[in-house]
Design a protein around this motif. Structure first.
Motif, PDB file in Angstrom:
ATOM      1  N   VAL A  66       0.851  -1.188   0.000  1.00 51.01           N
ATOM      2  CA  VAL A  66       0.000   0.000   0.000  1.00 51.01           C
ATOM      3  C   VAL A  66       0.886   1.237   0.000  1.00 51.01           C
ATOM      4  O   VAL A  66       1.804   1.352   0.811  1.00 51.01           O
ATOM      5  N   CYS A  67       0.622   2.141  -0.926  1.00 54.81           N
ATOM      6  CA  CYS A  67       1.405   3.375  -0.972  1.00 54.81           C
ATOM      7  C   CYS A  67       0.877   4.331   0.092  1.00 54.81           C
ATOM      8  O   CYS A  67      -0.320   4.601   0.154  1.00 54.81           O
ATOM      9  N   LEU A  68       1.792   4.804   0.928  1.00 56.39           N
ATOM     10  CA  LEU A  68       1.412   5.767   1.968  1.00 56.39           C
ATOM     11  C   LEU A  68       2.048   7.130   1.721  1.00 56.39           C
ATOM     12  O   LEU A  68       2.273   7.903   2.636  1.00 56.39           O
ATOM     13  N   ALA A  71       0.047  11.905  -1.571  1.00 60.52           N
ATOM     14  CA  ALA A  71      -1.157  11.912  -2.415  1.00 60.52           C
ATOM     15  C   ALA A  71      -2.068  10.744  -2.058  1.00 60.52           C
ATOM     16  O   ALA A  71      -3.288  10.898  -1.946  1.00 60.52           O
ATOM     17  N   CYS A  72      -1.473   9.563  -1.878  1.00 66.03           N
ATOM     18  CA  CYS A  72      -2.278   8.383  -1.555  1.00 66.03           C
ATOM     19  C   CYS A  72      -2.887   8.510  -0.162  1.00 66.03           C
ATOM     20  O   CYS A  72      -4.029   8.112   0.068  1.00 66.03           O
ATOM     21  N   TYR A  73      -2.109   9.073   0.734  1.00 64.85           N
ATOM     22  CA  TYR A  73      -2.597   9.223   2.100  1.00 64.85           C
ATOM     23  C   TYR A  73      -3.832  10.133   2.127  1.00 64.85           C
ATOM     24  O   TYR A  73      -4.848   9.806   2.740  1.00 64.85           O
ATOM     25  N   ARG A 107       6.443   4.647   0.041  1.00 65.00           N
ATOM     26  CA  ARG A 107       6.241   6.079   0.211  1.00 65.00           C
ATOM     27  C   ARG A 107       5.564   6.715  -0.994  1.00 65.00           C
ATOM     28  O   ARG A 107       4.513   7.280  -0.885  1.00 65.00           O
ATOM     29  N   CYS A 108       6.137   6.600  -2.158  1.00 65.79           N
ATOM     30  CA  CYS A 108       5.436   7.099  -3.354  1.00 65.79           C
ATOM     31  C   CYS A 108       5.891   6.247  -4.515  1.00 65.79           C
ATOM     32  O   CYS A 108       7.071   6.038  -4.709  1.00 65.79           O
ATOM     33  N   LEU A 109       4.922   5.752  -5.268  1.00 58.51           N
ATOM     34  CA  LEU A 109       5.250   4.875  -6.391  1.00 58.51           C
ATOM     35  C   LEU A 109       5.221   5.626  -7.711  1.00 58.51           C
ATOM     36  O   LEU A 109       5.308   5.028  -8.772  1.00 58.51           O
ATOM     37  N   SER A 111       2.737   7.183  -9.037  1.00 59.43           N
ATOM     38  CA  SER A 111       1.457   7.098  -9.740  1.00 59.43           C
ATOM     39  C   SER A 111       0.396   7.896  -8.994  1.00 59.43           C
ATOM     40  O   SER A 111      -0.761   7.471  -8.885  1.00 59.43           O
ATOM     41  N   CYS A 112       0.806   9.048  -8.495  1.00 60.24           N
ATOM     42  CA  CYS A 112      -0.075   9.859  -7.651  1.00 60.24           C
ATOM     43  C   CYS A 112      -1.376  10.248  -8.353  1.00 60.24           C
ATOM     44  O   CYS A 112      -2.383  10.484  -7.698  1.00 60.24           O
ATOM     45  N   SER A 113      -1.368  10.318  -9.688  1.00 54.13           N
ATOM     46  CA  SER A 113      -2.581  10.748 -10.402  1.00 54.13           C
ATOM     47  C   SER A 113      -3.712   9.734 -10.241  1.00 54.13           C
ATOM     48  O   SER A 113      -4.872  10.071 -10.476  1.00 54.13           O
TER      49      SER A 113
HETATM   50  S1  FES Z   1       1.837   9.091  -3.166  1.00 56.52           S
HETATM   51 FE1  FES Z   1       1.202   7.129  -3.763  1.00 56.52          FE
HETATM   52  S2  FES Z   1       1.805   7.010  -5.814  1.00 56.52           S
HETATM   53 FE2  FES Z   1       2.549   8.926  -5.193  1.00 56.52          FE
END
Ligand code: FES
Length: 143
Positions: A66-68, A71-73, A107-109, A111-113
């Motif tokens: 799970v991306c945390l 943006a995902c958070y 943390r961030c993958l 793919s924030c969009s």
């Molecule tokens: S914060 Fe989850 S893909 Fe960027």
């Protein structure tokens, strides 16, 4: 890699970032990092296997990452982690007792969009919601 100007001595730090993002270092990642930093694959493998904090295999048969990242958070990744922890009965970073599945976080993958993002066995799913996450994980657990 870009942050370090693709310098060869950024190998360890780059591998760290890959592991943080995907939970482990797979063959494809090692090849990609080696080629991008112009370091031999054997040297990259050497570093990845020498340091105990690197792992080349996902610990469980399946992985739910799970991306945390921010943006995902903001888009509800916290609820996804809660649901995944409840469904699997483990905390983030743990593997179910039988080794069926591991729950990981990143943390961030990038793919924030399509946040929030979950990666199931290497396959990225965007705009994820807790109901679909539960269905996906239950599919593994009852297969
Ligand atoms: S914060 Fe989850 S893909 Fe960027």
């Amino acid at each position: 890699m870009r942050r370090h100007g693709y310098a060869r001595d950024a190998l360890i730090e780059t591998l760290h970032t890959v592991q943080q993002s995907f939970g482990y270092l797979d063959k494809e990642s090692l090849k990609f990092v080696a080629a991008s930093l112009r370091v031999s694959l054997s040297q990259t493998y050497g570093v990845a296997t020498f340091y105990h904090f690197f792992t080349l295999k996902p610990p469980g048969e399946h992985t739910c990452l799970v991306c945390l990242g921010t943006a995902c958070y903001i888009k509800g990744a916290g609820a996804l982690v809660d649901q995944a922890e409840k469904t699997l009965g483990v905390k983030c970073g743990e593997t179910t007792p039988g080794g069926k599945a591991s729950l990981l976080q990143a943390r961030c993958l990038g793919s924030c969009s399509v946040a929030p993002v979950v990666v199931y066995d290497g396959e990225l799913v965007g705009n994820e919601d807790p109901v679909h996450l539960q269905e996906h994980i239950n599919g593994w657990m009852h297969a």
